[in-house]
Design a protein around this motif. Structure first.
Motif, mmCIF file in Angstrom:
data_model
loop_
_atom_site.group_PDB
_atom_site.id
_atom_site.type_symbol
_atom_site.label_atom_id
_atom_site.label_comp_id
_atom_site.label_asym_id
_atom_site.label_seq_id
_atom_site.Cartn_x
_atom_site.Cartn_y
_atom_site.Cartn_z
ATOM 1 N N GLU A 2 0.788 -1.151 -0.097
ATOM 2 C CA GLU A 2 0.186 -0.103 0.137
ATOM 3 C C GLU A 2 0.752 1.209 -0.022
ATOM 4 O O GLU A 2 0.653 2.242 -0.716
ATOM 5 N N ASN A 3 2.141 1.261 0.455
ATOM 6 C CA ASN A 3 2.893 2.295 0.633
ATOM 7 C C ASN A 3 3.583 2.716 -0.806
ATOM 8 O O ASN A 3 3.827 3.877 -1.051
ATOM 9 N N GLU A 4 3.871 1.646 -1.294
ATOM 10 C CA GLU A 4 4.210 1.498 -2.772
ATOM 11 C C GLU A 4 3.277 2.254 -3.715
ATOM 12 O O GLU A 4 3.348 3.143 -4.572
ATOM 13 N N ASP A 45 -2.679 13.238 6.148
ATOM 14 C CA ASP A 45 -1.659 12.774 7.178
ATOM 15 C C ASP A 45 -0.995 11.593 6.516
ATOM 16 O O ASP A 45 -1.719 10.578 6.519
ATOM 17 N N PHE A 46 0.189 11.786 6.754
ATOM 18 C CA PHE A 46 1.299 10.921 5.944
ATOM 19 C C PHE A 46 1.960 10.154 7.149
ATOM 20 O O PHE A 46 2.689 9.266 6.708
ATOM 21 N N ASN A 47 1.958 10.629 8.391
ATOM 22 C CA ASN A 47 2.518 10.010 9.439
ATOM 23 C C ASN A 47 4.109 9.659 9.393
ATOM 24 O O ASN A 47 4.605 8.591 9.556
ATOM 25 N N HIS A 48 4.840 10.836 8.716
ATOM 26 C CA HIS A 48 6.205 10.662 8.538
ATOM 27 C C HIS A 48 6.637 11.818 9.515
ATOM 28 O O HIS A 48 6.951 13.091 9.138
ATOM 29 N N GLY A 49 6.627 11.796 10.876
ATOM 30 C CA GLY A 49 6.804 12.443 11.812
ATOM 31 C C GLY A 49 8.450 12.791 12.098
ATOM 32 O O GLY A 49 8.538 13.585 12.901
ATOM 33 N N HIS A 50 9.231 11.950 11.548
ATOM 34 C CA HIS A 50 10.803 12.109 11.774
ATOM 35 C C HIS A 50 11.695 13.089 10.590
ATOM 36 O O HIS A 50 12.744 13.010 10.491
ATOM 37 N N ILE A 51 10.776 13.633 9.827
ATOM 38 C CA ILE A 51 11.251 14.371 8.716
ATOM 39 C C ILE A 51 11.491 15.663 9.291
ATOM 40 O O ILE A 51 10.459 16.278 9.847
ATOM 41 N N GLN A 52 12.663 16.430 9.242
ATOM 42 C CA GLN A 52 12.687 17.763 9.395
ATOM 43 C C GLN A 52 12.805 18.634 8.175
ATOM 44 O O GLN A 52 13.666 18.630 7.106
ATOM 45 N N TRP A 53 11.573 19.033 7.983
ATOM 46 C CA TRP A 53 11.032 19.798 6.668
ATOM 47 C C TRP A 53 11.899 21.181 6.322
ATOM 48 O O TRP A 53 12.249 21.543 5.219
ATOM 49 N N THR A 54 12.409 21.722 7.600
ATOM 50 C CA THR A 54 13.284 22.939 7.244
ATOM 51 C C THR A 54 14.634 22.634 6.739
ATOM 52 O O THR A 54 15.202 23.390 5.980
ATOM 53 N N SER A 55 15.045 21.704 7.169
ATOM 54 C CA SER A 55 16.486 21.302 6.968
ATOM 55 C C SER A 55 16.525 20.239 5.748
ATOM 56 O O SER A 55 17.638 19.527 5.438
ATOM 57 N N LEU A 56 15.385 19.504 5.671
ATOM 58 C CA LEU A 56 15.336 18.415 4.569
ATOM 59 C C LEU A 56 16.083 17.190 5.049
ATOM 60 O O LEU A 56 16.893 16.481 4.144
ATOM 61 N N PHE A 98 10.457 8.746 1.497
ATOM 62 C CA PHE A 98 9.273 9.633 1.125
ATOM 63 C C PHE A 98 9.911 10.747 0.818
ATOM 64 O O PHE A 98 9.426 11.637 -0.048
ATOM 65 N N LEU A 99 10.797 11.223 1.688
ATOM 66 C CA LEU A 99 11.749 12.480 1.526
ATOM 67 C C LEU A 99 12.322 12.593 -0.150
ATOM 68 O O LEU A 99 12.203 13.722 -0.807
ATOM 69 N N ASN A 100 12.796 11.662 -0.340
ATOM 70 C CA ASN A 100 13.569 11.456 -1.644
ATOM 71 C C ASN A 100 12.367 11.497 -2.813
ATOM 72 O O ASN A 100 12.434 12.236 -3.867
ATOM 73 N N LEU A 101 11.347 10.982 -2.430
ATOM 74 C CA LEU A 101 10.038 10.987 -3.482
ATOM 75 C C LEU A 101 9.625 12.554 -3.574
ATOM 76 O O LEU A 101 9.455 12.870 -4.669
ATOM 77 N N GLU A 113 11.824 4.415 5.836
ATOM 78 C CA GLU A 113 10.509 5.045 5.254
ATOM 79 C C GLU A 113 10.583 6.479 5.052
ATOM 80 O O GLU A 113 9.992 6.995 3.946
ATOM 81 N N ASP A 114 10.812 7.247 6.070
ATOM 82 C CA ASP A 114 11.007 8.617 5.974
ATOM 83 C C ASP A 114 11.824 9.178 4.954
ATOM 84 O O ASP A 114 11.430 10.080 4.169
#
Length: 392
Positions: free
Chosen positions: A97-99, A118-129, A139-142, A135-136
């Motif tokens: 399902e993630n794919e 709601d993607f539940n990727h809570g360990h991504i730091q969006w300010t510093s990427l 998703f960031l690479n995607l 999995e996080d």
């Protein structure tokens, strides 16, 4: 209950879409609903509400990108379209399902799009990427490989950024605000502005003010018409058309028009309830800056109680006055009915999307007339004579 906002697009995910909450209770009158229910498990679905004044239609993907809890719509924006997606990614999601979610995002990112949920990727730091966890990082690479911009930089649940807004062009999204949770949800609301030129079918409507009509002038105008000669040797249909035309003419001349304003959707809210709602919003902003939760919770409880009391008082009032003001009672009852799907836009035989009313009617007429049977009447059977004798 959505009491104090009037947006053009609303996305609802996870616990807010349990079967215990009906569409009528959510109060989404004036919206077209697009939904995707969770299958095989109790509760949960995603619902996307788009205002009726906006031309929108749902789109589907191939099996490898058909997500279990995601809904995708195209919004007509002038001569182009904007794809809006609402996604819920469970923290216990399967690899398959993630794919599918990743495949859908890859497909949508090739066009103008806005993806929220709601993607539940809570360990991504969006300010510093930066991120931790496989999995996080995937998703960031995607997001980066798809050239998408992420606009939510503040925490939406606790200290984590779980709810995000992605766009194919950064200028599509503006004025992102993190607001107080809606009802008993543990996720904060995200309000933002979509900056695109939309094609809207809202028209300015007018109505006649018959109570201010000049009926004396109307009678004098009609008295000057020689009805005997006007209707002489005319069929009933022709007489009716002439009479109707003259009536329309005198109404246009002697009855003034009034522009129809937007009807209030908050009639059941008293002034006290509106004040409590605004105070609750102020205390939410204070809580976000100071961390003092007690004052906000007290304001939230007061606003919730006042909304319930105001709604109960309004319902009792219109029920008590039903004999004298039945119009208000039935209008309120109709407002609580479930959202009805509207017709269109439609896909034509050539694969193009049709949004204009006349062309949609022609397309439907062509489609349904295609099933009519055309009988060959060039050769008709001869009826067999069943009775022979003289007529009386």
């Amino acid at each position: 209950m959505v009491e104090d906002i009037d947006p053009h697009i609303i996305g609802i995910t996870e616990s807010w879409a349990t079967p215990d909450i009906s569409d009528a209770e959510l109060g989404m009158t004036g919206y077209v609903m697009f939904r995707k229910d969770r299958l095989g498990r109790r509760g949960g679905r995603v619902i996307l509400y788009i205002k009726e004044s906006i031309q929108a239609y749902e789109i589907k993907f191939k099996k490898e990108a058909e997500c279990e809890e995601a809904v995708w719509c195209n919004i007509v924006t002038g001569k182009s379209t904007l794809t809006v997606g609402l996604v819920y990614r469970s923290p216990n999601i399967s690899m398959e399902e993630n794919e599918k979610i990743h495949n859908a995002i890859k497909e949508v990112s090739k066009r103008d799009c806005i993806i929220m949920g709601d993607f539940n990727h809570g360990h991504i730091q969006w300010t510093s990427l930066q991120s931790t966890g496989r999995e996080d990082q995937e998703f960031l690479n995607l997001v980066q490989d798809s050239f998408l911009s992420q606009h939510v930089l503040e925490a939406t649940r606790g200290e984590n950024v779980l709810d995000i807004v992605l766009s194919s062009q950064k200028e599509f999204v503006d004025n992102v605000k993190i607001c107080e949770p809606l009802g008993c949800s543990d996720h904060n609301q995200i309000h933002f502005i979509i900056k695109v030129k939309g094609e809207r079918n809202r028209k300015i409507r007018y109505r006649n003010k018959f109570h201010k009509g000049r009926y004396k002038d109307m009678r004098e105008y009609l008295a000057k018409i020689d009805w005997n000669n006007t209707l002489k040797n005319k069929t009933a249909t022709e007489c009716w058309n002439i009479l109707k035309s003259e009536i329309d003419c005198v109404v246009d001349k002697f009855v003034p028009l009034k522009k129809q304003g937007k009807r209030s959707k908050k009639k059941h809210l008293s002034k006290e309830a509106i004040i409590k709602i605004k105070y609750k919003q102020m205390m939410w902003k204070t809580y976000r800056h100071t961390g003092s939760e007690e004052v906000y919770k007290e304001a939230l409880n007061q606003a919730t109680a006042e909304i319930r009391n105001s709604k109960r008082s309004y319902e009792q009032k219109i029920a008590f006055n039903i004999k004298h003001d039945s119009k208000s009672f039935y209008a309120y009852v109709r407002s609580k009915q479930k959202v009805q799907d509207k017709v269109g836009p439609l896909e034509g035989s050539d694969g193009n999307i049709i949004t204009e009313g006349f062309l949609m009617a022609e397309n439907l007429n062509e489609y349904f007339s295609s099933v009519f049977t055309r009988e060959d009447i060039s050769i008709l059977p001869v009826l067999e004579t069943k009775f022979e004798g003289e007529r009386v």
